[in-house]
Motif scaffolding. Structure first.
Motif, PDB file in Angstrom:
ATOM      1  N   LEU A   1       0.834  -1.139   0.042  1.00 47.29           N
ATOM      2  CA  LEU A   1      -0.116   0.003   0.015  1.00 47.29           C
ATOM      3  C   LEU A   1       0.891   1.298  -0.060  1.00 47.29           C
ATOM      4  N   ALA A   2       1.980   1.200   0.910  1.00 45.98           N
ATOM      5  CA  ALA A   2       2.690   2.439   0.983  1.00 45.98           C
ATOM      6  C   ALA A   2       3.483   2.536  -0.597  1.00 45.98           C
ATOM      7  N   LEU A   3       3.908   1.608  -1.048  1.00 48.52           N
ATOM      8  CA  LEU A   3       4.598   1.671  -2.451  1.00 48.52           C
ATOM      9  C   LEU A   3       3.578   2.408  -3.459  1.00 48.52           C
ATOM     10  N   CYS A   4       2.142   1.725  -3.347  1.00 47.99           N
ATOM     11  CA  CYS A   4       1.123   2.036  -4.217  1.00 47.99           C
ATOM     12  C   CYS A   4       0.761   3.497  -3.875  1.00 47.99           C
ATOM     13  N   ILE A   5       0.596   3.986  -2.929  1.00 49.83           N
ATOM     14  CA  ILE A   5       0.181   5.466  -2.618  1.00 49.83           C
ATOM     15  C   ILE A   5       1.221   6.395  -3.229  1.00 49.83           C
ATOM     16  N   THR A   6       2.738   5.940  -2.769  1.00 53.88           N
ATOM     17  CA  THR A   6       3.866   7.011  -3.157  1.00 53.88           C
ATOM     18  C   THR A   6       3.918   6.958  -4.676  1.00 53.88           C
ATOM     19  N   LEU A   7       3.869   5.644  -5.502  1.00 57.07           N
ATOM     20  CA  LEU A   7       3.848   5.946  -6.980  1.00 57.07           C
ATOM     21  C   LEU A   7       2.814   6.724  -7.473  1.00 57.07           C
ATOM     22  N   ILE A   8       1.603   6.508  -7.139  1.00 56.72           N
ATOM     23  CA  ILE A   8       0.283   7.089  -7.613  1.00 56.72           C
ATOM     24  C   ILE A   8       0.493   8.536  -7.378  1.00 56.72           C
TER      25      ILE A   8
END
Lengths: 257, 297
Positions: B271-278
């Protein structure tokens, strides 16, 4: 009137991508020679692809010639030597919008030639810009405008202001009037004529419109396939010319600048 | 009293202010910017914010679910992993490795690639075309694959992964900068400026550069998301950050074994990765359209 500009045997080749390693050479101009007196207006006419735009760009320095020389009062103008050339010959482009930087204010663009060719300080430069803007019928306030805030006519005026910044001897206009509608074109023509009278400049302009040529030009240079086929005073060419090519150029009824 | 203004003076906002105004109207963009700002703050202050050490193992609290679960403890708000390490602390420290380091790598690559690209664009002839064709070959290989090749030579490890991604990103920056400047080089307004007799430096930095910012902003955000993703991917494959380091990609890889028994161990770093990338992508894209809008108005 003294001789101001002399063009001698100017040629220009364009290289097009041919087969493999041998590019195709296309001659746009074939050893064009002519001269221009100070205060004179020269119109360059010719059909599409006859090299008239190339000639205008070569004189202004936007491109380098393949061979041949251009002399200004017996001093040779070297290609890419912009600092000398820009004090004497300036250019007004066909597309005023494309020739203005969208990210700089009009004032900063008008300042450029002063910044690099004179030793004026910031306030003197600002004054000079304001004066040039007034000369072309704009307001000093237009200096803080960006190009997209102005109308077509105003952009063309700004381009002319940039051209007169350094009090040049010659202004080269490459179909500068083509993109304007007729009332604005009339305004710009009058502006150019007024500026010519006030500043004693020579014009070299490329045009399609017989009316404008007759109204403005002292001499006409006719190009065909990169060669000069006529170079004579305007009346002479309009009154008696046996050549059918020239006649067809001058009898076009449409007025596309 | 000379600076008292008697007249109403219309002030034209600077280009940067105009872009900011456009940007502020975009609700999504502002949301993403705030998220990104939060990630940056967490990255910078992870050491102070995290309640536990990221590597400390609490043997009394193995595989504890997050605090809102009935079995959770308030001591470990986001739960613990199978070795009893606090997830919140690991995620926060992971931001430094998974977001902070890619950011530094992108900045370093931009600092090398952009000047070289500008040099390539302003020179002509053999020098410039050699560079161009060499780069085309390099760019035809996907970045992750190229990073893998470099790591195969240098050996695995976080510093080698960073070096590999730095080396991979440089040609991308070089190419984009070169193309962006080259596209502007023969525009009428550049020729007009050249005819004004301006110097080459002025031509590059004042005349051409502002018109390439749009492309470069997109390139920086693209590079940032590539770098984040590649570091995570290399970590996941075990070629980047090594096991105890709380890098999000390697955390994901470890969590595969316990995905069914304690899913939060997998979900949280993902989730952390996803939110950062988006948020990185949205900010970059909105910035580009804000710059576009400024020109159009």
């Amino acid at each position: 009137m003294t001789e101001l500009l002399r063009v001698s045997e100017l040629s220009k080749d364009y290289l097009h991508k041919g087969r493999w390693w041998t590019p195709k050479r296309i001659r746009a101009l074939k050893q064009v020679s002519f001269s221009l007196k100070s205060g004179e207006t020269l119109a360059i006419i010719g059909e599409t692809g006859s090299g008239k735009s190339s000639l205008a760009r070569l004189i202004a320095g936007a491109e380098s010639p393949t061979s041949g020389q251009i002399f200004l009062r017996d001093t040779e103008l070297k290609p890419r030597d912009y600092s000398y050339r820009c004090r004497h010959i300036r250019m007004v482009f066909q597309d005023s919008e494309a020739s203005l930087n969208p990210h700089l204010t009009i004032g900063r663009q008008l300042e450029e030639p002063l910044l690099f060719n004179t030793s004026l300080n910031a306030s003197q430069r600002r004054e000079a810009v304001a004066e040039a803007l007034k000369k072309v019928g704009l307001l000093p306030e237009h200096a803080v405008f960006h190009c997209h805030m102005m109308s077509m006519g105003q952009k063309q005026r700004a381009c002319i202001a940039r051209a007169i910044m350094l009090n040049p001897d010659i202004i080269v206009a490459d179909e500068a009037l083509a993109a304007l509608d007729s009332s604005i074109r009339a305004q710009i023509i009058n502006l150019l004529l007024d500026l010519q009278r006030d500043m004693n400049m020579s014009y070299i302009f490329v045009s399609h419109s017989p009316e404008i040529i007759r109204h403005m030009a002292d001499r006409i240079l006719v190009l065909r396939d990169g060669e000069v086929i006529a170079n004579a005073p305007t009346e002479e060419i309009f009154e008696n010319n046996p050549d059918s090519y020239i006649q067809s150029l001058l009898q076009q009824t449409y007025t596309l600048g | 009293m000379s600076n008292v203004k008697l007249f109403y003076e219309e002030r034209t906002p600077s280009p940067l202010q105009q872009v900011w105004r456009q940007f502020r109207h975009n609700w999504w963009a502002m949301g993403a910017l705030h998220v990104l700002g939060l990630v940056v703050i967490l990255t910078l202050f992870a050491g102070w914010l995290s309640p536990h050490s990221p590597t400390e193992q609490y043997t009394d609290a193995l595989s504890l679910p997050p605090a809102w679960d009935a079995d959770g403890e308030l001591r470990f708000i986001l739960g613990t992993d199978e070795l009893g390490r606090d997830m919140l602390s690991r995620i926060l420290h992971g931001a430094q490795l998974s977001f902070g380091l890619p950011l530094l790598v992108v900045i370093a690559a931009a600092l090398v690639g952009m000047p070289l690209g500008a040099l390539a664009a302003m020179s002509r002839g053999v020098k410039s075309s050699t560079l161009k064709h060499l780069l085309d070959v390099l760019l035809s290989i996907p970045s992750l694959l190229l990073a893998l090749i470099i790591i195969a030579i240098l050996g695995p490890g976080l510093s080698n992964a960073l070096l590999a991604i730095w080396l991979v990103l440089i040609p991308q920056f070089l190419h984009t900068t070169r193309n962006a400047i080259h596209a502007q080089r023969h525009q009428d307004y550049v020729i007009a400026a050249e005819l004004n007799g301006v110097s080459q430096w002025y031509l590059l930095f004042v005349v051409i550069f502002p018109n390439t910012v749009k492309v470069l902003v997109v390139q920086v955000t693209m590079a940032l998301s590539t770098a984040i993703l590649d570091i995570a991917a290399l970590g996941f494959l075990g070629l980047g950050a090594q096991s105890p380091a709380p890098e999000w990609g390697s955390m994901l890889a470890k969590s595969v074994e316990v995905a069914y028994s304690s899913p939060w161990v997998m979900a949280l770093p993902g989730l952390a990765l996803c939110i950062t990338l988006i948020s990185v992508n949205i900010v970059g894209d909105s910035l580009k359209s804000a710059i576009d809008e400024r020109i159009k108005r």
